[in-house]
Structures are given as structure tokens and as C-alpha cells.
Design a protein around this motif. Structure first.
Motif, short mmCIF file in Angstrom:
data_model
loop_
_atom_site.label_atom_id
_atom_site.label_comp_id
_atom_site.label_asym_id
_atom_site.label_seq_id
_atom_site.Cartn_x
_atom_site.Cartn_y
_atom_site.Cartn_z
N ASP A 173 4.48 -8.47 2.23
CA ASP A 173 4.85 -8.56 3.64
C ASP A 173 6.30 -8.13 3.85
N HIS A 174 7.18 -8.54 2.93
CA HIS A 174 8.61 -8.23 3.05
C HIS A 174 8.84 -6.72 3.03
N PHE A 175 8.07 -6.01 2.17
CA PHE A 175 8.26 -4.57 2.04
C PHE A 175 7.20 -3.77 2.80
N ALA A 176 6.46 -4.46 3.71
CA ALA A 176 5.47 -3.80 4.57
C ALA A 176 4.45 -3.00 3.75
N LEU A 177 3.91 -3.63 2.72
CA LEU A 177 2.91 -3.00 1.86
C LEU A 177 1.56 -3.67 2.06
N GLU A 178 0.50 -2.85 2.11
CA GLU A 178 -0.84 -3.43 2.21
C GLU A 178 -1.26 -4.01 0.87
#
Length: 228
Positions: A173-178
Motif C-alpha cells: 500500500d505504501h508503494f502503491a503496488l498491487e
């Protein structure tokens, strides 16, 4: 014939009872999903959405409609692991920055350990030490667990049954990764200015393969990549 003998009040009660077992229109389901995602700070699973919505609802379909509706907007519907959330559009992230806040940065040991877990998960402590070439202190592991960026995974079915480590949903979530599969490769990290000009270790099985002219060190990225 029985319906003809029913009063208006009875008819209304029957229709209301039937409606309890009918799913709301898809447009209404989209609104429900939108409301839940906006009101919840943490990503929400499909199971949780289904448990909150009326019987017969299809949150998966509603999410796809909602995701398409938010394309190109200031916020978007994103998948984080197996869960869903509403997040700021990546290109507008600079609007959320506070220049007066100085973030605490991880040590090189913590950065290397986190990168190894992210790119090699599930990975044991012994495997982390083998890749790094040095021992991993308990404090480094504890710090990453306390930050909720890594967690314990399944134990290996090998002698001693060592515990493994994997990255958390909070990390994604912090690095906007699925998922961890969406981690950037060497070219992407270099283009973003997140890698130093150091030789790439030859003993990194599973890490992104470098190009012939790519001599970047995956684990020695600028510490801004892993700010707390």
C-alpha cells in the motif's frame, strides 16, 4: 386469485419482504462500495464488502464498474494484494507532501534486508544472510516487523522448519503496488534516480535480471526509496 383478495397493506408488506432477498441495482451497489472504501482507512477485502452489503450483491462487479468510473480522476480505485482501496492518483502525490516533515530513514542493513524479502519472498533469515554475505541482526528484522513492512510467512518444510519472511499489505500500500510482482526492475529504479552506480551482486537468484550494460546495485538504492 389469492393476490386479488389481499389488501393494499398486505401487498406492500409482501413486496417489501421479497425485496429483502433481491440484490439492489448495480448502480446502487457501486455507491455502497464507494462509501465503504471512502470510510475505511485500510484496504477492504471482497469478503468484507460482501458481508456489509445486502444479500445477493456482487461487490466484485461493482468494483470493476467503480474502477472504470474513477479512471483519470484525482483519486482511483486500486487493488492492494487481495484487497481494495481508494487512493490518490500517483501523478498528484506531490500535493500531499509536507515539506516541513523530515522522515526517518532506514539503515543500509534494513534497506538491504527489506529489498531481499521483497524480491525473494518467502525467504528465511539464513537465506537473507547468504545473499547479503553478512549476518542479520535481530534488531533489523524487529524494526521492519514493527514498521509492519514485513511479517512472518509459512515455515519451510525442511529440517528445523525455519520461519520465512514476506512483505506485508502495508508495504504494498505504501508503494502503491498491487503485488510484489509489480516491484520495479533495475531500469525503472535507475530512471527514477533510486540506485547508485555500484556493481550488481552475482548471487541474487530471483532478482530482476540486469542488462549487459546495467551495473546497478539493486540493494544499494538511495534510502529515500524506503523512507518510513
Amino acid at each position: 386469485m389469492a393476490d386479488e383478495n389481499m389488501s393494499d397493506t398486505q401487498q406492500e408488506a409482501l413486496e417489501k419482504e421479497k425485496s429483502l432477498f433481491e440484490a439492489p441495482p448495480m448502480g446502487e451497489q457501486e455507491r455502497m462500495v464507494e462509501a465503504i472504501l471512502f470510510a475505511t482507512a485500510e484496504p477492504v477485502s471482497l469478503r468484507e464488502l460482501e458481508s456489509r452489503m445486502p444479500h445477493g450483491s456482487d461487490p466484485a462487479e461493482a468494483l470493476q464498474h467503480l474502477r472504470k468510473r474513477y479512471e483519470g480522476r484525482g483519486v482511483r480505485v486500486v487493488k492492494v494484494g487481495d484487497n481494495w482501496a481508494i487512493r490518490t492518483a500517483p501523478d498528484l502525490g506531490f500535493l500531499m507532501q509536507k515539506e516541513t516533515v523530515e522522515t526517518r530513514k532506514l539503515s543500509r542493513a534494513a534497506i538491504e534486508t527489506l529489498a531481499i524479502v521483497a524480491y525473494h519472498q518467502p525467504v528465511t533469515r539464513a537465506e537473507i544472510e547468504e545473499i547479503r554475505g553478512v549476518s542479520v541482526s535481530r534488531g533489523t528484522i524487529d524494526q521492519l516487523i514493527e514498521m509492519e513492512w514485513i511479517r512472518f510467512g509459512r515455515r519451510r518444510m525442511t529440517p528445523g522448519r525455519p520461519v520465512t519472511f514476506v512483505v506485508t499489505q502495508g508495504f504494498l500500500d505504501h508503494f502503491a503496488l498491487e503485488s510484489a510482482r509489480d516491484l520495479p526492475g533495475l531500469k525503472d529504479l535507475r530512471a527514477a534516480g533510486l540506485l547508485d552506480n555500484r556493481p550488481l551482486p552475482s548471487s541474487l537468484p530471483g532478482a530482476p535480471e540486469p542488462d549487459e550494460d546495467d551495473d546497478m546495485d539493486l540493494l544499494e538504492g538511495q534510502s529515500e526509496l524506503f523512507e518510513d
